[in-house]
Design a protein around this motif. Sequence first.
Motif, PDB file in Angstrom:
ATOM      1  N   ASN A   1      33.542  23.648  49.184  1.00 39.03           N
ATOM      2  CA  ASN A   1      34.510  22.778  48.497  1.00 39.03           C
ATOM      3  C   ASN A   1      35.924  23.285  48.788  1.00 39.03           C
TER       4      ASN A   1
ATOM      5  N   ILE B   1      39.204  22.626  46.514  1.00 37.79           N
ATOM      6  CA  ILE B   1      39.475  23.340  45.257  1.00 37.79           C
ATOM      7  C   ILE B   1      40.436  24.501  45.485  1.00 37.79           C
TER       8      ILE B   1
ATOM      9  N   LEU C   1      38.448  32.571  39.983  1.00 44.28           N
ATOM     10  CA  LEU C   1      37.835  31.329  39.513  1.00 44.28           C
ATOM     11  C   LEU C   1      37.876  30.260  40.600  1.00 44.28           C
TER      12      LEU C   1
ATOM     13  N   CYS D   1      35.254  31.063  43.243  1.00 44.25           N
ATOM     14  CA  CYS D   1      33.896  30.740  42.796  1.00 44.25           C
ATOM     15  C   CYS D   1      33.609  29.248  42.919  1.00 44.25           C
ATOM     16  N   LEU D   2      34.579  28.426  42.480  1.00 43.67           N
ATOM     17  CA  LEU D   2      34.368  26.982  42.511  1.00 43.67           C
ATOM     18  C   LEU D   2      34.371  26.422  43.931  1.00 43.67           C
ATOM     19  N   SER D   3      35.067  27.069  44.854  1.00 45.24           N
ATOM     20  CA  SER D   3      35.098  26.583  46.232  1.00 45.24           C
ATOM     21  C   SER D   3      33.867  26.999  47.023  1.00 45.24           C
ATOM     22  N   GLU D   4      33.017  27.874  46.481  1.00 44.81           N
ATOM     23  CA  GLU D   4      31.756  28.302  47.087  1.00 44.81           C
ATOM     24  C   GLU D   4      31.929  28.803  48.521  1.00 44.81           C
TER      25      GLU D   4
END
Length: 354
Positions: A5, A8, A69, A72-75
Amino acid sequence: MEFLNPGILWGALAVGLPVLLHFWHQKRGEELPWAASRWLSDVVLQKSRGMRLENLLLLLLRCLLLILLVLCLSEPLLKRVADKQEKIHWIQPKKEVVENFRFELEEAGKRGEKRFWFTGEPVTDLASLPDGKHTDLQAGINKVKITGKTEIYLAGTDDFTRFTQVYLPAPYTLHTVKPVSGQPGGERLNTGIKERELPVKVLLESGEESIPAALRAITEAYGIRFEVDDQRKPGRVYDLAFTHRPDSSARVNLVSGAAALPVEQTVTGRTVRWFNELLNPESSDAVFNGELPEIILDALMPQAPAETLSTQQLRNKFAERQASQASGPFPAVILILFVLTLGAERWLAIQKNA
């Protein structure tokens, strides 16, 4: 490094929020002189310096929290660079495949390249094929979980996987052995009988008159010889039994009149063909339409060979799945750092307010 992602990552700009809030709270207010202020100036200045140092560390922790954070959300994904140089050999455990590519496979073993059967078992001896007739290449690939340039050796038939498509974690090359095809079912059966040079032993206990006529038609068309007994001979094993109840000693049973049997006795199986009606023209449409010889041939025929695929059909069975190349513990490390940083930030915030 790649990101599942990447959009993000724009959220990392939010790291400026803690900085703005920090300077907002550090903004100096209007000074109001009062009588005893000169006696407290040194103490206040000393304490202010300590608070600023503590707030700076808290600021850095909060900025780091936002960055972690967003990560983590962008993987994020890390590619296994070491595996790219490896070459993996997948071999269908069939004698004709091993014999056709023996030189290539032996040379690969000398170079120390990894060799696996379709079952996922490592190849230790090309002469020792894995036990079992059913192999599944996709299950073997999922079991081994390694990547690298893939060489696949197989027969050109559709019996190497139960899946509609096989997904490979790296570029691949197919090496196929095309089987001999084009032999009709009756000719295959006839060839197998001639190789044994023995007649087909038949037990005819059901008594339908149409069955001997169907056997004679098969003999005339394919030259297959039948040895028929209307009563069981002790110790004799039959290739085909026409009965009203299954016979465990016969290789294949054609049971007619099964509608009269109890339900628990009509369990389906590969060696039993069930017919609710009697095998005569009056009660069976198949016999009336002349299909009984085909039914007998189909029952006697060994397991049908796998479908022969064209080169394009075989290629369509495989696909490279790029996502499976990227892996690693990096996302878990980021999550652990995030939790530790959050704990440190909360502890400092509580100390500051205490």
